[in-house]
Scaffold this motif. Structure first.
Motif, PDB file in Angstrom:
ATOM      1  N   LEU A  66       0.813  -1.220   0.000  1.00  0.00           N
ATOM      2  CA  LEU A  66       0.000   0.000   0.000  1.00  0.00           C
ATOM      3  C   LEU A  66       0.845   1.268   0.000  1.00  0.00           C
ATOM      4  N   VAL A 101      -1.291   3.329  -3.226  1.00  0.00           N
ATOM      5  CA  VAL A 101      -2.660   3.034  -2.800  1.00  0.00           C
ATOM      6  C   VAL A 101      -3.585   2.916  -4.009  1.00  0.00           C
ATOM      7  N   PRO A 102      -4.755   2.290  -3.829  1.00  0.00           N
ATOM      8  CA  PRO A 102      -5.745   2.212  -4.912  1.00  0.00           C
ATOM      9  C   PRO A 102      -6.045   3.584  -5.504  1.00  0.00           C
ATOM     10  N   LYS A 160      -8.790  -0.771  -6.871  1.00  0.00           N
ATOM     11  CA  LYS A 160      -9.250  -0.854  -5.489  1.00  0.00           C
ATOM     12  C   LYS A 160      -9.279  -2.332  -5.079  1.00  0.00           C
ATOM     13  N   ARG A 189      -3.063  -7.309   0.199  1.00  0.00           N
ATOM     14  CA  ARG A 189      -3.271  -5.927   0.632  1.00  0.00           C
ATOM     15  C   ARG A 189      -4.107  -5.861   1.904  1.00  0.00           C
ATOM     16  N   LEU A 245      -3.127  -4.362   5.750  1.00  0.00           N
ATOM     17  CA  LEU A 245      -3.949  -3.512   6.609  1.00  0.00           C
ATOM     18  C   LEU A 245      -4.142  -4.121   7.994  1.00  0.00           C
ATOM     19  N   ASN A 259     -11.376   1.215   6.346  1.00  0.00           N
ATOM     20  CA  ASN A 259     -10.606   1.655   5.176  1.00  0.00           C
ATOM     21  C   ASN A 259     -11.494   1.689   3.930  1.00  0.00           C
ATOM     22  N   THR A 277     -12.289   3.768   1.634  1.00  0.00           N
ATOM     23  CA  THR A 277     -11.837   4.358   0.378  1.00  0.00           C
ATOM     24  C   THR A 277     -10.915   3.427  -0.420  1.00  0.00           C
ATOM     25  N   LEU A 278     -10.395   2.394   0.223  1.00  0.00           N
ATOM     26  CA  LEU A 278      -9.473   1.491  -0.463  1.00  0.00           C
ATOM     27  C   LEU A 278     -10.179   0.329  -1.155  1.00  0.00           C
TER      28      LEU A 278
END
Length: 238
Positions: free
Chosen positions: A39, A42-43, A88, A177, A181, A233, A235-236
């Motif tokens: 990450l 990031v996406p 994503k 991924r 996290l 998370n 937004t990812l």
């Protein structure tokens, strides 16, 4: 969020070093993939091929080849005008990748248990000792993660399935991924270590069913926390 390759880290002096056995495209692929999985990229980060080529001091040809592999892994998607975007994290892909990994690794430890004596188990125990020295030191989390991957690779090698491990790893970028996290969570390093120890104990006992059960338990922790990880998370994830 769209960003350029400003955070991209190339090899040592800013160039990709090739060898007789490792083409530039493979080195670019590994470096970019590692940054996506960790990450660092990031996406929705935008990767421009010309900028990548300059960053790695290579032509655009190996960059195109590397991006094609990353597309096959589901980690990037390309658009016209040479623009490539980090995907994503896809929940459906996570579940597929987890299913594949559990099926393969449970069988791996079952076979190791039935073999009883294996140099791979000795190596795995050594890796666990190194991990034990790192538990609780958040600054060493990257090294801890590398040792985690080496532990599982050693088990595959023990049943002569190293190529299968490489294939599964390449196809498990979305799951990787999520694990990135999850790993910083308090107590996660301890639970990973305990899981590895339980797997080794079961393998050395010669009980294939128990070894498979311990592996299944070990691989289930992040999936059990998946709803919370997504919530924290949003937004990812797609």
């Amino acid at each position: 969020m769209n960003t350029s390759t400003g955070g991209l880290i190339s090899m040592h002096d800013g160039s990709v070093k090739t060898s007789m056995h490792v083409p530039a495209s493979a080195l670019v692929y590994e470096e970019v993939r590692n940054q996506i999985v960790s990450l660092s990229l990031v996406p929705e980060t935008t990767l421009v091929r010309a900028e990548l080529a300059e960053s790695f001091n290579v032509s655009q040809s190996p960059v195109r080849e590397a991006i094609l592999r990353l597309e096959q892994d589901g980690l990037v998607v390309s658009y016209p005008q040479s623009r490539t975007v980090v995907t994503k994290i896809d929940v459906a892909r996570i579940r597929e990748e987890h299913f594949l990994r559990v099926a393969a690794e449970c069988e791996v430890v079952r076979q190791l248990a039935e073999a009883k004596e294996s140099p791979a188990v000795v190596k795995a125990k050594g890796i666990v000792k190194m991990q034990e020295a790192l538990v609780g030191d958040i600054e060493q989390i990257d090294l801890f993660k590398q040792l985690d991957e080496t532990f599982h690779a050693a088990l595959f090698n023990g049943v002569n399935q190293s190529n299968l491990h490489l294939q599964i790893t390449a196809r498990s970028g979305h799951l990787a991924r999520v694990r990135t996290l999850d790993l910083p969570r308090a107590g996660k390093m301890v639970s990973v270590l305990e899981g590895h120890k339980a797997i080794i104990d079961a393998v050395q006992s010669g009980d294939g069913a128990l070894a498979s059960l311990e592996m299944r338990r070990h691989l289930s922790g992040t999936m059990e926390r998946l709803p919370q990880i997504i919530e924290e998370n949003k937004t990812l994830f797609s």
